[in-house]
Design a protein around this motif. Structure first.
Motif, PDB file in Angstrom:
ATOM      1  N   ARG A  58       0.485  -1.384   0.377  1.00 51.38           N
ATOM      2  CA  ARG A  58      -0.498  -0.292   0.671  1.00 51.38           C
ATOM      3  C   ARG A  58       0.718   1.183  -0.194  1.00 51.38           C
ATOM      4  N   ARG A  82       2.273   2.180  -3.111  1.00 56.37           N
ATOM      5  CA  ARG A  82       1.789   2.688  -3.765  1.00 56.37           C
ATOM      6  C   ARG A  82       1.148   4.217  -4.184  1.00 56.37           C
ATOM      7  N   THR A  83       0.945   4.249  -2.472  1.00 55.33           N
ATOM      8  CA  THR A  83       0.605   5.316  -2.405  1.00 55.33           C
ATOM      9  C   THR A  83       1.177   6.968  -2.434  1.00 55.33           C
ATOM     10  N   GLU A  84       2.618   5.994  -1.324  1.00 55.13           N
ATOM     11  CA  GLU A  84       3.858   7.513  -1.162  1.00 55.13           C
ATOM     12  C   GLU A  84       5.251   6.376  -2.013  1.00 55.13           C
TER      13      GLU A  84
END
Length: 161
Positions: A27, A30-32
């Motif tokens: 996660r 993918r986000t940071e």
């Protein structure tokens, strides 16, 4: 076969927690981005992996290998980490070949996540766990000693054909 700290998190008694940890790493990737995901991963495995050396400080062949490892990191995060850590090896299928399997772990990872699946799998197969120098990245932590242990581990007994 020498398997150094195979990432079989799914075989651990706390597999749900470890797989949730891997999902969080993904996660974050993918986000940071890679930096946040890598930092979380390194902390979660107990700080047992040292950072890769700067390729500019290395001999050309080694620098090329490190450069490839760094370039492949996003592929590993996207397509390998979750898949590898959720795999459950078939103990029944492996058992007849246990005399040809060396399960290895870094001395510095003892008690930490990278070490635990190797130790458990060795126990399940009824074979000894072989400790290598360094941590999860022993091949870069202590390369000469690591290679010496690897060469020794690859020695095939005379009775094996």
């Amino acid at each position: 076969m020498v398997a150094h700290e195979p990432p079989y998190f799914a075989i651990l008694p706390d597999a749900a927690d470890q797989l949730a940890f891997v999902d969080e790493v993904y996660r974050l990737f993918r986000t940071e981005g890679m930096g946040a995901a890598s930092a979380h991963f390194l902390a979660g495995i107990g700080g047992t992996m040292k950072g890769l050396p700067d390729p500019a400080t290395l001999p050309p062949r080694t620098a090329a290998m490190i450069t490839r490892l760094m370039a492949n990191a996003p592929v590993m995060m996207e397509h390998e980490l979750r898949q590898f850590t959720s795999h459950r090896p078939d103990i029944t299928a492996l058992a007849p070949y246990a005399d040809r399997i060396v399960l290895a772990a870094g001395r510095e990872t003892r008690g930490h996540l990278p070490y635990r699946p190797a130790a458990l799998l060795a126990e399940q197969l009824g074979i000894a766990l072989t400790e290598f120098p360094g941590g999860h990245s022993g091949f870069t932590d202590a390369p000469e000693e690591f290679v010496s242990h690897l060469v020794e581990a690859l020695q095939v007994p005379a009775t094996v054909t």
